[in-house]
Design an enzyme around this catalytic site. Structure first.
Site, PDB file in Angstrom:
ATOM      1  N   ALA A 111       0.858  -1.187   0.000  1.00  0.00           N
ATOM      2  CA  ALA A 111       0.000   0.000   0.000  1.00  0.00           C
ATOM      3  C   ALA A 111       0.893   1.235   0.000  1.00  0.00           C
ATOM      4  CB  ALA A 111      -0.883  -0.020   1.231  1.00  0.00           C
ATOM      5  N   GLY A 140       0.624  -5.177   0.684  1.00  0.00           N
ATOM      6  CA  GLY A 140      -0.502  -5.248  -0.259  1.00  0.00           C
ATOM      7  C   GLY A 140      -0.100  -5.839  -1.602  1.00  0.00           C
TER       8      GLY A 140
HETATM    9  N1  CAA Z   1       4.598   3.384  -0.321  1.00  0.00           N
HETATM   10  C1  CAA Z   1       5.010   4.599  -0.764  1.00  0.00           C
HETATM   11  N2  CAA Z   1       6.202   4.798  -1.361  1.00  0.00           N
HETATM   12  C2  CAA Z   1       7.026   3.754  -1.493  1.00  0.00           C
HETATM   13  C3  CAA Z   1       6.668   2.459  -1.046  1.00  0.00           C
HETATM   14  C4  CAA Z   1       5.391   2.300  -0.433  1.00  0.00           C
HETATM   15  N3  CAA Z   1       4.935   1.108  -0.013  1.00  0.00           N
HETATM   16  N4  CAA Z   1       7.693   1.622  -1.294  1.00  0.00           N
HETATM   17  C5  CAA Z   1       8.648   2.354  -1.891  1.00  0.00           C
HETATM   18  N5  CAA Z   1       8.244   3.637  -2.009  1.00  0.00           N
HETATM   19  C6  CAA Z   1       8.984   4.762  -2.575  1.00  0.00           C
HETATM   20  C7  CAA Z   1      10.095   5.222  -1.656  1.00  0.00           C
HETATM   21  O1  CAA Z   1       9.599   6.082  -0.637  1.00  0.00           O
HETATM   22  C8  CAA Z   1      11.020   5.904  -2.630  1.00  0.00           C
HETATM   23  O2  CAA Z   1      10.500   7.180  -2.910  1.00  0.00           O
HETATM   24  P1  CAA Z   1      11.474   8.473  -2.970  1.00  0.00           P
HETATM   25  O3  CAA Z   1      12.358   8.211  -4.176  1.00  0.00           O
HETATM   26  O4  CAA Z   1      10.537   9.613  -3.158  1.00  0.00           O
HETATM   27  O5  CAA Z   1      12.256   8.482  -1.693  1.00  0.00           O
HETATM   28  C9  CAA Z   1      10.884   5.051  -3.889  1.00  0.00           C
HETATM   29  O6  CAA Z   1       9.658   4.337  -3.760  1.00  0.00           O
HETATM   30  C10 CAA Z   1      11.978   4.032  -4.040  1.00  0.00           C
HETATM   31  O7  CAA Z   1      12.055   3.295  -2.836  1.00  0.00           O
HETATM   32  P2  CAA Z   1      13.426   2.926  -2.110  1.00  0.00           P
HETATM   33  O8  CAA Z   1      14.428   4.009  -2.305  1.00  0.00           O
HETATM   34  O9  CAA Z   1      13.111   2.550  -0.705  1.00  0.00           O
HETATM   35  O10 CAA Z   1      13.863   1.657  -2.999  1.00  0.00           O
HETATM   36  P3  CAA Z   1      14.726   0.405  -2.554  1.00  0.00           P
HETATM   37  O11 CAA Z   1      14.923  -0.384  -3.795  1.00  0.00           O
HETATM   38  O12 CAA Z   1      15.927   0.823  -1.777  1.00  0.00           O
HETATM   39  O13 CAA Z   1      13.790  -0.445  -1.536  1.00  0.00           O
HETATM   40  C11 CAA Z   1      11.725  -1.519  -0.852  1.00  0.00           C
HETATM   41  C12 CAA Z   1      12.615  -1.025  -2.025  1.00  0.00           C
HETATM   42  C13 CAA Z   1      12.428  -2.638  -0.078  1.00  0.00           C
HETATM   43  C14 CAA Z   1      10.456  -2.038  -1.474  1.00  0.00           C
HETATM   44  C15 CAA Z   1      11.449  -0.328   0.115  1.00  0.00           C
HETATM   45  O14 CAA Z   1      11.027   0.794  -0.640  1.00  0.00           O
HETATM   46  C16 CAA Z   1      10.391  -0.622   1.131  1.00  0.00           C
HETATM   47  O15 CAA Z   1      10.679  -1.222   2.154  1.00  0.00           O
HETATM   48  N6  CAA Z   1       9.122  -0.184   0.871  1.00  0.00           N
HETATM   49  C17 CAA Z   1       8.042  -0.325   1.806  1.00  0.00           C
HETATM   50  C18 CAA Z   1       7.560  -1.765   1.878  1.00  0.00           C
HETATM   51  C19 CAA Z   1       6.413  -1.902   2.854  1.00  0.00           C
HETATM   52  O16 CAA Z   1       6.538  -1.617   4.038  1.00  0.00           O
HETATM   53  N7  CAA Z   1       5.240  -2.353   2.347  1.00  0.00           N
HETATM   54  C20 CAA Z   1       4.057  -2.530   3.143  1.00  0.00           C
HETATM   55  C21 CAA Z   1       3.176  -1.307   3.035  1.00  0.00           C
HETATM   56  S1  CAA Z   1       1.767  -1.407   4.089  1.00  0.00           S
HETATM   57  C22 CAA Z   1       0.691  -2.441   3.327  1.00  0.00           C
HETATM   58  O17 CAA Z   1       0.877  -2.855   2.197  1.00  0.00           O
HETATM   59  C23 CAA Z   1      -0.511  -2.875   4.145  1.00  0.00           C
HETATM   60  C24 CAA Z   1      -1.840  -2.668   3.540  1.00  0.00           C
HETATM   61  O18 CAA Z   1      -2.190  -3.203   2.500  1.00  0.00           O
HETATM   62  C25 CAA Z   1      -2.765  -1.796   4.269  1.00  0.00           C
END
Ligand code: CAA
Length: 257
Positions: free
Chosen positions: A65, A108
């Protein structure tokens, strides 16, 4: 403005839906969810589409998400968003839906993959339910679908720690249908979809329904549903054609009813 979900037709009878927010690792904002739901609802009604592939890009299927979009949201707004209703359009799609996963399928994103019927993953794909690390928990079916796919103790470990797991681990645990080299993921998913697109759609639809509904029912109820479903298929032209073609030693031509 670029669409956040692209619709492509890579083969006859096959639609590919591509989540297209590369700058956000394909995070599922409301717009993505609504477009996915809209396309899948339309595909469900479209008799020319026989199979669907859902994919992302090489870095992410979907990283969950959109955290930025929900960081300041309260309970009432979460309730009003009703995103859980949008997920039903994938599981409820009467056509087979294949997830083609490269890169991250997290939160998600993992949940979207798990609502699909078949999952093809690239060798470097990473799955996980990391929600606890940001103060919440899976909310799109993760606690239930993951547990049903891989069992309580493995699911509990991943849901509680938020640790990620590899495509190979996912395959060994029963979450993924096939693991292929990364560059072959989309092609393999399209090949599978093409294979399904020439099979009788009613048989596929009823088989999908029987598997999904059966997973939630006692064995006797599930078997009764299966029996009724196969009986219904004996009213279809495609059953007559399929069996006649076998007997006449020719390729069947299924018309979809
Ligand atoms: N939401 C919003 N933005 C996100 C995102 C997310 N889930 N995942 C990545 N992004 C954005 C980052 O903020 C970043 O944006 P900026 O360039 O503006 O800073 C861009 O995408 C690139 O991300 P990273 O620099 O972090 O890329 P990476 O390759 O180093 O890492 C990753 C990738 C491991 C996926 C890392 O981005 C991450 O951990 N993301 C979050 C994963 C997460 O926690 N997902 C669960 C969300 S909650 C959910 O899904 C529950 C539900 O349904 C209600």
């Amino acid at each position: 403005m670029t669409e956040v979900v692209l619709l492509e037709r890579p083969a006859e009878g096959v639609v590919l839906l591509r989540i297209n927010r590369p700058e956000a690792r394909n995070a599922l904002n409301i717009e993505v969810r609504k477009l996915l739901a809209k396309h899948l609802a339309e595909i469900g009604e479209d008799t020319t589409t026989r199979a669907v592939v859902v994919t992302g890009n090489d870095k992410a299927f979907a990283a969950g998400a959109d955290i930025k979009e929900m960081a300041d949201v309260g309970t009432i707004e979460m309730l009003q968003r009703g995103v859980h209703k949008l997920w039903r359009t994938i599981a409820g799609c009467p056509k087979p839906v294949i997830a083609a996963v490269n890169g991250y399928a997290l939160g998600g994103g993992c949940e979207v993959a798990m609502t699909c019927d078949i999952i093809v993953a690239g060798e470097s794909a990473r799955f996980g339910q990391p929600e606890v690390k940001i103060g919440i928990m899976p909310g799109g079916g993760g606690t239930q679908r993951l547990t049903r796919a891989i069992g309580k103790y493995k699911a509990m470990k991943y849901v509680l720690t938020g640790d990620l797991f590899t495509a190979r681990e996912a395959f060994e645990m029963g979450l993924v249908s096939e693991v292929v080299p990364d560059p072959e993921v989309e092609g393999r998913a399209i090949d599978l979809a093409r294979q399904l697109a020439v099979l009788p759609p009613l048989a596929l639809q009823l088989a999908k329904e029987a598997v999904l509904a059966g997973m939630e029912a006692p064995l006797s109820t599930a078997l009764a549903l299966e029996t009724k479903s196969i009986q219904i298929l004996f009213s279809s032209q495609d059953q007559k054609e399929g069996m006649r073609a076998f007997i006449e030693k020719r390729k069947p031509k299924f018309i979809g009813h």
